[in-house]
Structures are given as C-alpha cells and as structure tokens.
Design a protein around this motif. Sequence first.
Motif, short mmCIF file in Angstrom:
data_model
loop_
_atom_site.label_atom_id
_atom_site.label_comp_id
_atom_site.label_asym_id
_atom_site.label_seq_id
_atom_site.Cartn_x
_atom_site.Cartn_y
_atom_site.Cartn_z
N HIS A 67 -114.62 56.26 91.16
CA HIS A 67 -113.13 56.78 91.23
C HIS A 67 -112.73 55.35 91.61
CE1 HIS A 67 -109.57 58.43 93.71
NE2 HIS A 67 -109.78 57.62 94.16
N THR A 68 -113.98 54.80 92.50
CA THR A 68 -113.16 52.72 92.06
C THR A 68 -113.56 51.91 91.06
OG1 THR A 68 -115.16 52.18 93.88
CG2 THR A 68 -113.18 53.18 94.62
N ASN A 69 -114.26 52.78 90.21
CA ASN A 69 -114.72 52.10 89.12
C ASN A 69 -115.40 51.05 89.12
OD1 ASN A 69 -112.48 53.16 86.97
ND2 ASN A 69 -110.92 52.11 87.66
N THR A 70 -117.08 51.16 89.73
CA THR A 70 -117.82 50.30 90.22
C THR A 70 -118.89 50.99 90.09
OG1 THR A 70 -118.17 50.86 92.24
CG2 THR A 70 -116.95 49.29 92.40
N THR A 71 -119.26 51.52 88.48
CA THR A 71 -120.66 52.50 88.53
C THR A 71 -121.62 50.97 87.40
OG1 THR A 71 -119.48 53.26 87.18
CG2 THR A 71 -120.57 54.47 87.67
N THR A 72 -121.18 49.96 87.25
CA THR A 72 -122.06 49.02 86.95
C THR A 72 -121.86 47.61 87.27
OG1 THR A 72 -120.05 48.41 85.60
CG2 THR A 72 -121.63 50.09 84.40
N LYS A 73 -121.43 48.09 88.61
CA LYS A 73 -121.69 46.95 89.82
C LYS A 73 -122.46 46.58 90.77
CE LYS A 73 -116.37 45.17 90.00
NZ LYS A 73 -115.21 44.89 90.95
N TYR A 74 -123.18 47.69 90.99
CA TYR A 74 -124.68 47.15 91.87
C TYR A 74 -125.24 48.28 91.31
CZ TYR A 74 -119.81 45.76 94.54
OH TYR A 74 -119.10 44.53 95.10
N ASP A 75 -126.17 48.07 91.90
CA ASP A 75 -127.20 49.31 92.29
C ASP A 75 -127.52 49.72 93.20
OD1 ASP A 75 -128.59 48.83 89.72
OD2 ASP A 75 -130.07 46.87 89.50
N VAL A 76 -128.26 51.40 93.20
CA VAL A 76 -128.04 52.08 94.76
C VAL A 76 -129.20 52.42 94.65
CG1 VAL A 76 -127.09 53.80 96.29
CG2 VAL A 76 -125.37 52.46 93.94
N VAL A 77 -129.54 52.04 96.49
CA VAL A 77 -131.19 52.55 96.42
C VAL A 77 -130.89 53.23 97.91
CG1 VAL A 77 -133.29 51.07 98.08
CG2 VAL A 77 -132.25 50.04 95.93
N VAL A 78 -130.88 54.42 97.94
CA VAL A 78 -131.00 55.77 98.87
C VAL A 78 -132.51 55.63 99.64
CG1 VAL A 78 -130.04 57.65 99.77
CG2 VAL A 78 -129.34 55.68 97.83
#
Length: 143
Positions: A67-78
């Motif tokens: 939705h915010t067009n940040t898919t390739t900006k960050y790696d996500v660790v959950v």
Amino acid sequence: MAEKKTTKPALKNKGVQFLGTGRRKKAIARVRLIPNGTGKITINKVDIDEYFGLDTLKLIVRQPMEHTNTTTKYDVVVNVVGGGLSGQAGAINHGISRALVLAEENLKADLKKAGFLTRDSRMKERKKYGLKKARKASQFSKR
C-alpha cells in the motif's frame, strides 16, 4: 575444563532498525524493519512462503508495504506467538504498519486512512458457567 562459547549469527545490517508490536485475537507479533533490504520477510526464522501456506494470509502480511510502495526498501524479521494462522497474519500486518510509521512519519496518514493502524479489538467471548460455550446452552426440555 574449557568454556563453551556460543555466538549468535550477526545480522547483516545491525545498525538502525524499526520495531513495531502488532496484536490480533490471541496473537502477538514483534516486527523489526531493517532498512536497505530486499523485501525478504522472515517469520519465526522461516521464510514467509514456508510459514503461511495460504496465499490470502501472505497477502494480508504484505498489504501495508504494498500500500505504501515500500516492499523492496526493508527486510522484515518477525517473532509471532499465540493464536492461529489468521490471527498471526493480522498481528504481523498491524506490527509492520506500526514499524513503517516509525521509519517514515509521512506514511502515517495513508496507513491510518487504510485502517492498518487500528487494532482489531474483536476477541473470543469467555465461557459462562452453566452453558456449554459462551452462548450455547443445553437444549430446553419442558417435560
């Protein structure tokens, strides 16, 4: 006797990280956004494709970033605990949204308008005594 030293594998980018906590039903997700990433999502040390079998759950997790067009900006660790898969997906969605607001303040209005920052307060109703479940009673018999 020699002491055994255990070392944790170091993260590639251990500098700035953005933390967010998300909740849904009984699930609690602790989310870390790592900048300058490739868009990789890791849940409980497992890739998202292995953790969630259903595509709808993967879609729910990725919604705030798409939705915010940040898919390739960050790696996500959950790290996520409690609840079922559906509740966990909602909790991760909520946690990612909160972490994105910390990372980029200008996204807050957009995420709020889309409803990603609102905590879904619906919980399971507690069981009452004398009943089989929260509202289900045994069948009434007149005679």
